[in-house]
Design an enzyme around this catalytic site. Sequence first.
Site, PDB file in Angstrom:
ATOM      1  N   THR A   1       0.873  -1.180   0.000  1.00 25.23           N
ATOM      2  CA  THR A   1       0.000   0.000   0.000  1.00 25.23           C
ATOM      3  C   THR A   1       0.906   1.224   0.000  1.00 25.23           C
ATOM      4  OG1 THR A   1      -0.029   0.192   2.386  1.00 25.23           O
ATOM      5  CG2 THR A   1      -1.710  -1.199   1.402  1.00 25.23           C
TER       6      THR A   1
ATOM      7  N   GLU B   1      -5.857  -3.863   0.199  1.00 23.64           N
ATOM      8  CA  GLU B   1      -6.085  -4.935   1.182  1.00 23.64           C
ATOM      9  C   GLU B   1      -7.273  -5.820   0.811  1.00 23.64           C
ATOM     10  OE1 GLU B   1      -5.261  -1.863   1.877  1.00 23.64           O
ATOM     11  OE2 GLU B   1      -4.152  -1.670   3.748  1.00 23.64           O
TER      12      GLU B   1
ATOM     13  N   LYS C   1     -13.638  18.396  10.391  1.00 24.36           N
ATOM     14  CA  LYS C   1     -14.396  18.459  11.639  1.00 24.36           C
ATOM     15  C   LYS C   1     -14.645  19.918  11.991  1.00 24.36           C
ATOM     16  CE  LYS C   1     -12.348  14.101  12.811  1.00 24.36           C
ATOM     17  NZ  LYS C   1     -11.177  14.000  11.939  1.00 24.36           N
TER      18      LYS C   1
ATOM     19  N   TRP D   1     -19.254  16.799  11.181  1.00 25.03           N
ATOM     20  CA  TRP D   1     -18.371  16.382  10.100  1.00 25.03           C
ATOM     21  C   TRP D   1     -18.861  16.907   8.758  1.00 25.03           C
ATOM     22  CZ3 TRP D   1     -16.747  10.547  10.836  1.00 25.03           C
ATOM     23  CH2 TRP D   1     -15.999  10.453  12.027  1.00 25.03           C
TER      24      TRP D   1
END
Length: 541
Positions: A186, A331, A439, A444
Amino acid sequence: MLGLMQDWPLLLHRIIDHAAIQHGTREVVSRAVEDGALRRRSYVEIRSRALKVAKRLQREGIALGDRIATLAWNTDRHLELWYGISGIGAITHTVNPRLFPEQIAWIVGHAEDRLLFLDLTFVPMIEAIQDKLPSIERYVVLTDAAHMPQTGLRNAVAYEDWLAESDDDFAWGRFDENTAAGLCYTSGTTGGPKGVLYSHRSNVLHALACAAPDYMGLSARDTVMPVVPLFHANSWSLAYSAPMTGAKLVMPGARLDGPSLHQLLEEEGVTMTAAVPTVWLGLLQHLEATNGKLSTLKRVVIGGSACPRAMTETFERKFGVTVAHAWGMTEMSPLGSFCSLKPVYEGLSGDALYDLKVKQGHPPFTVEFRLTDDAGTDLPWDGRTFGRLKVRGPAVAGGYYRRGDDILDDRGFFDTGDVATIDPAGYMQVTDRSKDVIKSGGEWISSIDLENLAVGHPDVAEAAVIGVAHPKWDERPLLVIVPKPGRTPGKDEILAFMTGKIAKWWLPDDVVLVEAIPHTATGKIQKTKLREMFRDYRLPG
Ligand code: AMP
């Protein structure tokens, strides 16, 4: 009591065997890295050459479990290497050439790769770091004698010469289906890169799941062009699922610009293709500038980062090409979900359809979703509540290569690091990477939603939103825009365009025009770099 069916391990070379036996004359067309010319092979030839690779590797002393690195574009040679390497139980470590040279040295060292197969493009880069690659015993340059450069790379040989010392009189290895087949690191935006180690079984199951109609939807009548690289998480399965179904493959090599891709799409009769949004940005700009058409393309799979609504609308309304928005991660091999229409949404049209298509969609069989809060408590699938998206399945990582850390929760789910909602029909929508969400005053704001909206403005080519520090609200959104060539949209104009389409308090506090937005090695907007660029930025007022 056990069933009485045959023991037929799910091994990857069975895919290329099947392609050669059942779809033997189907073509694999590649743009040569040497000169851009098109090279045509059949699945019969690819299989034969993969067998030669396997036999030649054994002569080189390569055995079960050895890691072999490739630093290569999507070509027939890269494809036959894949099958050849895993066909003796060795592991293909696809290295992303867009990583920094130091990162490449780090991961090759971590993987302890023994051979490195590389395209001509990357010879100078590897020459410069050769002394940092002590595990590499030999470099094989993916070319023929005529194009082989003078090089100081250790034991360097031209691939075609190396392969000519072998023949295809060889039997594939026999081993357990859980044997490792591929390794992909990754990008490692946090900490060092992490190695995901795929198995034969996981890649075969993943390819089967991907090929199904509501996902990649592949058939023997398709012509598939994987623009997404083999080094970007298994080219989203296409190097396996296309031969598995008998689809013709078109490999674009090193040329991923709009005009080169358009030429292949039209001349090779491509029906299905897949890549990240930035690639399609280049194609759409080329089509706009040349008044070009897409006469054979039926489906384009867009993922890797959020597909802007405006891009979906342009492909579908202007060119009659269906967009499938896909989500996944290294993944997950990588497919996690696809936005295809379940019966509950089948009648949708116009704006309602495009509202749905910005969602990342529903998972195939083999992927399970879970949505939880930070404490691990399950959250409702109501399409509004957002939480941590967790996944489980036979092609999802259970751990990282040579790292002991436990990456699964108490129920065996892997936390994707994405914040998402899931609606009652099972459609997931990514709000943000958990570290990118803005935030503001304890609430959010989704940077993805704002970016999506901003690129709908006719003068905007690309948009990115980051949170910048604010004395009262902690963070407020800053919109960074790359305008289309020759355009200079003003801040008020952009904000007026966005007003009314989102909650008022979500509106960015400022809009900045830039020439380019930084991207990661897999073509995603590099938010960490962008935040660095605007670290000292002060919002107006
Ligand atoms: P990688 O492993 O480098 O492919 O990165 C995986 C991450 O890319 C995911 O966890 C998401 O944050 C992001 N990603 C992939 N596809 C999408 C998508 N369609 N929309 C939004 N984010 C995406």
